[in-house]
Design an enzyme around this catalytic site. Structure first.
Site, short mmCIF file in Angstrom:
data_model
loop_
_atom_site.label_atom_id
_atom_site.label_comp_id
_atom_site.label_asym_id
_atom_site.label_seq_id
_atom_site.Cartn_x
_atom_site.Cartn_y
_atom_site.Cartn_z
N HIS A 155 46.18 31.24 38.07
CA HIS A 155 46.16 31.51 36.62
C HIS A 155 46.94 32.79 36.35
O HIS A 155 46.45 33.89 36.61
CB HIS A 155 44.72 31.66 36.12
CG HIS A 155 44.62 31.83 34.63
ND1 HIS A 155 43.84 31.02 33.83
CD2 HIS A 155 45.21 32.70 33.77
CE1 HIS A 155 43.94 31.40 32.56
NE2 HIS A 155 44.77 32.43 32.50
N HIS B 45 49.90 34.90 33.70
CA HIS B 45 50.77 35.03 32.54
C HIS B 45 52.01 35.79 32.97
O HIS B 45 51.93 36.97 33.33
CB HIS B 45 50.06 35.79 31.41
CG HIS B 45 48.84 35.09 30.93
ND1 HIS B 45 48.86 34.16 29.90
CD2 HIS B 45 47.55 35.12 31.35
CE1 HIS B 45 47.63 33.69 29.72
NE2 HIS B 45 46.82 34.26 30.58
N LYS C 107 46.93 23.09 29.38
CA LYS C 107 46.02 24.20 29.10
C LYS C 107 45.46 24.08 27.70
O LYS C 107 46.21 23.97 26.71
CB LYS C 107 46.77 25.53 29.25
CG LYS C 107 45.95 26.78 28.92
CD LYS C 107 44.88 27.08 29.97
CE LYS C 107 43.92 28.18 29.53
NZ LYS C 107 44.41 29.51 29.75
N HIS D 272 40.41 27.28 28.52
CA HIS D 272 39.92 28.58 28.08
C HIS D 272 38.58 28.25 27.43
O HIS D 272 38.53 27.83 26.28
CB HIS D 272 40.88 29.25 27.10
CG HIS D 272 40.43 30.63 26.71
ND1 HIS D 272 41.07 31.77 27.10
CD2 HIS D 272 39.35 31.03 26.01
CE1 HIS D 272 40.41 32.83 26.65
NE2 HIS D 272 39.36 32.41 25.97
N HIS E 212 38.97 31.52 34.44
CA HIS E 212 38.39 32.88 34.35
C HIS E 212 36.92 32.85 33.93
O HIS E 212 36.57 33.37 32.87
CB HIS E 212 39.22 33.79 33.43
CG HIS E 212 39.76 33.16 32.17
ND1 HIS E 212 38.96 32.49 31.28
CD2 HIS E 212 41.00 33.12 31.66
CE1 HIS E 212 39.71 32.06 30.28
NE2 HIS E 212 40.95 32.43 30.49
N ASP F 231 44.61 35.81 36.09
CA ASP F 231 44.73 35.99 34.64
C ASP F 231 45.44 37.31 34.33
O ASP F 231 45.19 37.92 33.29
CB ASP F 231 43.36 35.93 33.94
CG ASP F 231 43.49 35.77 32.42
OD1 ASP F 231 44.55 35.31 31.96
OD2 ASP F 231 42.54 36.13 31.71
C1 NCD Z 1 45.66 36.43 27.83
C2 NCD Z 1 47.04 36.89 27.36
O1 NCD Z 1 47.23 38.06 27.05
O2 NCD Z 1 47.95 36.05 27.36
N1 NCD Z 1 44.71 37.48 27.55
C3 NCD Z 1 43.50 37.64 28.15
O3 NCD Z 1 42.74 38.52 27.71
N2 NCD Z 1 43.12 36.92 29.19
C4 NCD Z 1 45.30 35.18 27.16
C5 NCD Z 1 44.17 34.47 27.81
O4 NCD Z 1 44.28 33.98 28.94
O5 NCD Z 1 43.10 34.39 27.19
ZN ZN Z 2 44.86 33.70 30.83
#
Ligand code: NCD
Ligand code: ZN
Length: 343
Positions: free
Chosen positions: A13, A15, A99, A136, A172, A244
């Site tokens: 996971h 970003h 997702k 999520h 998460h 995450d």
């Molecule tokens: C994530 C983001 O900033 O893209 N933020 C987070 O707090 N985890 C988005 C997400 O996965 O909820």
């Molecule tokens: Zn995330």
């Protein structure tokens, strides 16, 4: 133990963002992980196979020279995603999951699903072609600390009854309730972040408000952290690594309305090693980080290795990013493990 050699892990996971931000954060992940499940919440989100192909190309173009890494793509589910897109996603080979974000739940979730029931035709197709659904798992209309538990009660129990063969990752997880649900359910696994293993909600207000610990789902009480530690170190294949890591500029975090997301890609494996060592469970780290994720996704396990060495170092206050710097999770704190540079 002074040295720990593991099969190279996968981040299930992550970003990675886009453009200049992508270029700044990608090398940290590549140094530690062989593959990552890449989140689709760009602005605008990655909604089609075509979007995912283009994003994948941009990730590969941003790769540090001479390194190997495989981005595993996901599509962002919307009210308008069609069953045909699922078939196309499966056929592409590089889209590995869909997702689900509830509309308005988190960073860049404006295109998210307004009512999960609207997706039933899509879930049907996903179940049919064996395409995992990543959740999520929060509702948005109850107290922020109850959002995950209520999501499970209100939506996940019935989703599982409607689509018993749909493979689901509850992303998460942050609560004992989620751990309990995942343990009892068929075809459902969960990722666990380093921040939810290492910190409880008190860190958010320790001596003042600390926006760099703010992520969604928000950190919970200590008893929930204990349940997550137990799940992660239990050796149960339903729980695996997903950082995450969600980079935001310092300015957008340190603001009157700061963004949600912790940046952990810099030192992800060191953070997990810290958490596992605290539980006397370093022997369980390899399976959590390198086996159970690919097993759930039905990918082959990696064959390369990485080495963690016991060495005290301080997490930098900031690393270079875009308009302002990027503050890593636990900035300024001492860490006791470090990933050895690969040749
Ligand atoms: C994530 C983001 O900033 O893209 N933020 C987070 O707090 N985890 C988005 C997400 O996965 O909820
Ligand atoms: Zn995330």
């Amino acid at each position: 133990m002074q040295k720990l050699t593991l099969t190279r892990p996968d981040d299930c996971h992550l970003h990675l963002r886009d453009g200049a931000a992508l270029k700044m954060v990608l090398p940290y992940t590549v140094q530690q992980f062989a593959r990552a499940i890449v989140m689709p919440n760009l602005k605008p989100p990655v909604r089609s196979v075509e979007d995912a192909a283009a994003y994948r190309d941009r990730i590969l173009a941003a790769m540090p020279a001479g390194k190997r890494f495989e981005p595993l793509m996901t599509l962002y589910l919307t009210d308008n995603t069609s069953p045909e897109e699922i078939i196309a996603a499966k056929a592409s080979g590089f889209v590995k999951a869909l997702k689900y974000y509830p509309a308005g739940a988190t960073t860049n979730s404006d295109f998210g699903v307004t009512d999960i029931r609207k997706c039933d035709r899509v879930f049907e197709a996903m179940q049919e072609v064996n395409m995992p659904l990543l959740l999520h798992g929060e509702v948005i209309d109850v107290d922020i600390f109850d959002r995950e538990r209520v999501f499970i009660e209100r939506h996940l129990v019935s989703l599982q009854q409607r689509f018993p063969n749909l493979r689901v990752v509850l992303e998460h997880v942050t609560t004992a309730d989620a751990v309990q649900f995942v343990l009892a359910a068929e075809n459902i696994a969960a990722t666990i972040t380093p921040q939810h293993l290492l910190f409880n909600r008190n860190i958010l207000f320790k001596g003042g408000i600390r926006p760099h610990f703010y992520c969604l789902p928000i950190l919970k009480r200590e008893e929930h952290r204990q349940a997550l530690l137990k799940a992660a170190t239990s050796g149960n294949p339903k729980f695996f690594l997903g950082t995450d890591s969600a980079p935001h500029t310092r300015n957008s975090k340190e603001s009157a309305c700061g963004c949600a997301g912790c940046f952990s890609a810099l030192h992800a494996m060191a953070l997990y090693a810290e958490a596992f060592e605290g539980e006397n469970a370093l022997d369980k780290l390899e399976a959590f980080a390198s086996f159970y994720g690919p097993d759930f996704y039905q990918f082959p396990r990696n064959t390369e290795q990485i080495t963690l060495i016991k060495k005290t170092w301080r997490v930098p206050d900031e690393v270079p990013f875009t308009e302002s710097g990027l503050v890593p999770l636990g900035a300024g704190q001492e860490m006791s493990w470090q990933v050895a540079e690969s040749e």
